[in-house]
Design an enzyme around this catalytic site. Sequence first.
Site, PDB file in Angstrom:
ATOM      1  N   ARG A 165     108.630  16.160   1.973  1.00 20.13           N
ATOM      2  CA  ARG A 165     107.601  17.192   1.859  1.00 20.13           C
ATOM      3  C   ARG A 165     107.029  17.464   3.243  1.00 20.13           C
ATOM      4  NH1 ARG A 165     105.699  17.831  -3.451  1.00 20.13           N
ATOM      5  NH2 ARG A 165     106.586  16.324  -4.928  1.00 20.13           N
ATOM      6  N   HIS A 180     129.082  14.376  -5.425  1.00 21.19           N
ATOM      7  CA  HIS A 180     129.847  14.330  -6.667  1.00 21.19           C
ATOM      8  C   HIS A 180     129.178  15.189  -7.733  1.00 21.19           C
ATOM      9  CE1 HIS A 180     132.783  11.363  -5.451  1.00 21.19           C
ATOM     10  NE2 HIS A 180     131.810  10.669  -4.879  1.00 21.19           N
TER      11      HIS A 180
END
Length: 219
Positions: free
Chosen positions: A200, A133
């Site tokens: 990460r 969205h």
Amino acid sequence: MRPGIDSVRAVRRVLNHLVHSAWHWLERMGDIGPDSRLAEGFGAFGAGSCLAFPLATVFGTEQIHVGRDTLIGKYSTLSVGYGPGQSVLPERALVIGDRCVIGARACITAHESIEIADDVWFGQDVFVSDASHGYQDPDQPIGRQFGEHQPVRIGPGSWIGHGAMILPGTTIGRNVVVAAGSVVRGAVPDHTVVGGVPARMIRQYDETQGWLPARPTAV
């Protein structure tokens, strides 16, 4: 008094067995295979593949292409577009390759392009989408604002752990591990292990040096 209790237990035992037997039969009969009528509505549904029953939500099947010997687990959502009946959709909006395993309760929602290459395995509860969205107008409800479509690619041989989220615009390389519960966005190089929120790099394999330690930058 005891004979009556024993009789009730015996009846419950029989009924329990019948219910579970019937449910297992329904699961076997409800699976979508390449010879089923529902599979005929897909853009492609390869030999040896199976979409397990019961399903969650499946629509836009003409734009969904499933390769050979791929297993898609129970309660999975495979969708193309914003809802059933959308008239204009990309021809190959959702492509799942050969020999993939998509764990139970996966949610894969394509609007423009999601490609999952061969031999990719998902844990359970994995979410993948190429759109989200938007928030361009602060005065409009978020649910009425559509975000940009950004293709997603998951390279061959990769493993996506339980509960991971693959966000719009992500490209995952070859033989990558995404740790359980991770949220991934961006480019993930080949032969790496990533994890966390946001994901990460934990380590990466180098042909000359072997496994290298983590890098400090976010993926």
